[in-house]
Design a protein around this motif. Structure first.
Motif, PDB file in Angstrom:
ATOM      1  N   GLY B 107       0.780  -1.226   0.000  1.00 18.81           N
ATOM      2  CA  GLY B 107       0.000   0.000   0.000  1.00 18.81           C
ATOM      3  C   GLY B 107       0.809   1.272   0.000  1.00 18.81           C
ATOM      4  O   GLY B 107       0.251   2.358   0.041  1.00 18.81           O
ATOM      5  N   SER B 108       2.146   1.140  -0.076  1.00 22.07           N
ATOM      6  CA  SER B 108       2.928   2.374  -0.069  1.00 22.07           C
ATOM      7  C   SER B 108       2.800   3.081  -1.420  1.00 22.07           C
ATOM      8  O   SER B 108       2.604   2.443  -2.443  1.00 22.07           O
ATOM      9  N   GLU B 109       2.963   4.359  -1.413  1.00 28.32           N
ATOM     10  CA  GLU B 109       2.608   5.137  -2.601  1.00 28.32           C
ATOM     11  C   GLU B 109       3.619   5.018  -3.727  1.00 28.32           C
ATOM     12  O   GLU B 109       3.278   5.111  -4.898  1.00 28.32           O
ATOM     13  N   ASP B 110       4.898   4.802  -3.356  1.00 26.73           N
ATOM     14  CA  ASP B 110       5.912   4.898  -4.396  1.00 26.73           C
ATOM     15  C   ASP B 110       6.283   3.551  -5.000  1.00 26.73           C
ATOM     16  O   ASP B 110       7.387   3.386  -5.491  1.00 26.73           O
ATOM     17  N   THR B 111       5.358   2.568  -4.975  1.00 26.75           N
ATOM     18  CA  THR B 111       5.629   1.333  -5.704  1.00 26.75           C
ATOM     19  C   THR B 111       5.245   1.537  -7.170  1.00 26.75           C
ATOM     20  O   THR B 111       4.321   2.297  -7.476  1.00 26.75           O
ATOM     21  N   THR B 113       3.688  -0.436  -9.177  1.00 25.06           N
ATOM     22  CA  THR B 113       2.328  -0.852  -9.532  1.00 25.06           C
ATOM     23  C   THR B 113       1.318   0.192  -9.126  1.00 25.06           C
ATOM     24  O   THR B 113       0.253   0.304  -9.732  1.00 25.06           O
ATOM     25  N   ASN B 114       1.644   0.952  -8.088  1.00 21.02           N
ATOM     26  CA  ASN B 114       0.644   1.900  -7.601  1.00 21.02           C
ATOM     27  C   ASN B 114       0.621   3.196  -8.400  1.00 21.02           C
ATOM     28  O   ASN B 114      -0.419   3.823  -8.517  1.00 21.02           O
ATOM     29  N   ASN B 115       1.779   3.600  -8.913  1.00 19.69           N
ATOM     30  CA  ASN B 115       1.741   4.931  -9.508  1.00 19.69           C
ATOM     31  C   ASN B 115       2.067   4.969 -10.989  1.00 19.69           C
ATOM     32  O   ASN B 115       1.807   5.962 -11.643  1.00 19.69           O
ATOM     33  N   GLU B 119      -1.789   4.097 -13.656  1.00 21.39           N
ATOM     34  CA  GLU B 119      -1.985   5.474 -14.102  1.00 21.39           C
ATOM     35  C   GLU B 119      -1.826   5.591 -15.601  1.00 21.39           C
ATOM     36  O   GLU B 119      -2.634   6.230 -16.284  1.00 21.39           O
TER      37      GLU B 119
END
Lengths: 113, 364
Positions: B107-111, B113-115, B119
């Protein structure tokens, strides 16, 4: 007007859910296959009708409502026919048919599927 | 003072001790007697037929177990096996957990897959692929190779079912051969009028002499197929065209609305199965027999492979695709996604119907 529509629609949906609940109860309560099928088919026809009718009323007159109406139509075509075929199969192969319901012997041409 | 227990062999403690030592329990006496009795019976009845089986049966059934029990070394080794297996499992678990520690926190923002990935798909998806339904753009454009593999899996699955269950269609070849033989025989007897009459009777309606259906010999269609239900037929007449239409709608709108090749193909396949259940194989074979099946299935997969090859070629060489993306939201837009959806749908529909037909009858 919006409120009236919402209340009528939600009443319809609750009614359909109650019917589904009764059908589920009957599915476990009855022991004989034909009785249980009757209960199960209730959900597919009346329960679906009430729930989707509620959604149609809430949605109003638009393209989505037409799609929902088509779903109702399809279910009303498909569910009774499948029930009929299943019942025919049950009558054909059941050993204890006469213990569970009255059987009227008639001349039957061929058999159901 | 020690007490000698009666019936020690059957006690829980003894059985537990035997279990811990790794001994197998020795056979009971009456069991052996019964076995010998049965062997004698078999000997009397089937001596001549299967001698090898008797040789097997003459030996003590528990010989292996006894020999194994005598080898006390084996017991030690078994312990070692247990310990080694345990250690292996623990090592693998430890390695996996260590790997987890290197992963970015959940759940950390700077992975990435997340950003980055999601996107990119959401922001540039419509621009780059020309689809409104981003999911279709993802599975057919960004991950086209993966979807191609899935379609291949379907093809291979249907092929292997055919290899296992396909009933050899002999009657057609037999029919033509018989006809030729008849003609030859008639010609030999200088009875050309009969041969001509036969040929005239056969040629206009080829299906009479060369049945395209292949039933096992001595079995008619009526014996294996249930009677057609008139209610089902009447409903199928109304519903089947609707199902086909709806399947086509899902296929053609795959890039605009939820749906696409797999779901649309499943709907069309279900329509085919319903038609078959209502009207039987003889009716279905009028428009969907083995030849049509082969052409559609192989053809669609080959075309799909060509499209994928084109994608790979242009992508690897950095060439821009010449297929125009069209206007966003129109039916004919988004380049090659529409044909891919159609091909995948045909493949899925064929596979579904083939499974049904092959498992039910063994052929089309």
């Amino acid at each position: 007007m919006e409120w009236v529509r919402f209340i009528i629609g939600s009443l319809c949906i609750v009614c359909g859910l109650l019917i589904a609940l009764i059908a589920a109860f009957g599915l476990f309560k009855f022991r004989f296959a034909l009785n249980r099928m009757h209960a199960a088919a209730m959900t597919d026809t009346l329960g679906i009708l009430m729930v989707l009718l509620g959604l149609i009323i809430m949605r109003g007159f638009c393209f989505d409502s037409l799609k929902l109406a088509l779903i109702i139509l399809f279910f009303w075509f498909a569910s009774p026919v499948s029930s009929h075929l299943l019942a025919g199969m049950e009558v054909e192969i059941s050993d204890r048919l006469k213990d569970n319901c009255d059987v009227e012997e008639t001349e039957r041409k061929g058999g159901v599927q | 003072m020690s007490r000698i227990r009666k019936n020690y062999e059957n006690s829980f403690a003894h059985r537990f001790l035997v279990f811990v030592k790794g001994d197998k329990p020795l056979p009971e006496e009456d069991h052996v007697e019964e076995w010998k009795h049965r062997v004698a019976e078999v000997k009397e009845t089937e001596r001549a037929e299967n001698a090898s089986y008797l040789e097997l049966a003459e030996t003590d059934p528990y010989e292996d177990a006894k020999r194994f029990a005598k080898m006390s070394d084996m017991r030690v080794f078994r312990r070692i096996y247990y310990v080694l297996a345990m250690l292996m499992c623990l090592m693998i678990i430890g390695m996996l957990i260590m790997n987890v520690a290197y992963m970015p926190a959940f759940g950390s923002e700077d992975t990435p897959t997340n950003n980055e990935v999601a996107e990119r798909y959401l922001e540039k998806g419509s621009e780059e692929t020309g689809v409104v339904n981003t999911v279709t753009g993802m599975i057919l454009q960004y991950r086209a190779f993966d979807t191609f593999g899935e379609t291949n899996v379907l093809f291979v699955a249907a092929c292997s079912v055919m290899i296992l269950l396909f009933y050899k269609t002999e009657p057609e070849a037999d029919g033509t051969e018989k006809r030729k033989r008849k003609k030859k025989a008639a010609a030999r007897h200088n009875d050309e009028a009969v041969a001509q009459a036969e040929a005239a009777a056969e040629t206009p309606d080829g299906s009479v002499t060369a049945p395209s259906c292949a039933w096992p010999q001595g079995m008619q269609e009526k014996e294996t197929e249930p009677e057609r239900d008139i209610i089902l037929q009447n409903v199928a007449r109304v519903v089947v065209p609707m199902i086909f239409l709806f399947g086509l709608y899902i296929l053609l709108n795959g890039h605009l609305s939820p749906g696409g090749g797999f779901s649309g193909g499943a709907v069309i396949g279900a329509g085919l199965i319903l038609y078959n259940a209502a009207f039987g194989f003889r009716a279905t074979r009028r428009f969907f027999d083995e030849k049509v099946y082969d052409i559609i299935k192989v053809g669609s997969l080959c075309l799909y492979a060509l499209i994928i090859a084109y994608y790979l070629f242009t992508g690897a060489n950095g060439i821009a695709s010449i297929v125009p993306l069209g206007k966003l939201g129109a039916i004919i837009s988004s380049g090659l996604i529409l044909p891919i959806n159609l091909l995948v749908g045909l493949e899925v529909a064929c596979t579904m119907y083939a499974f049904y037909a092959l498992f039910r009858r063994g052929t089309f």
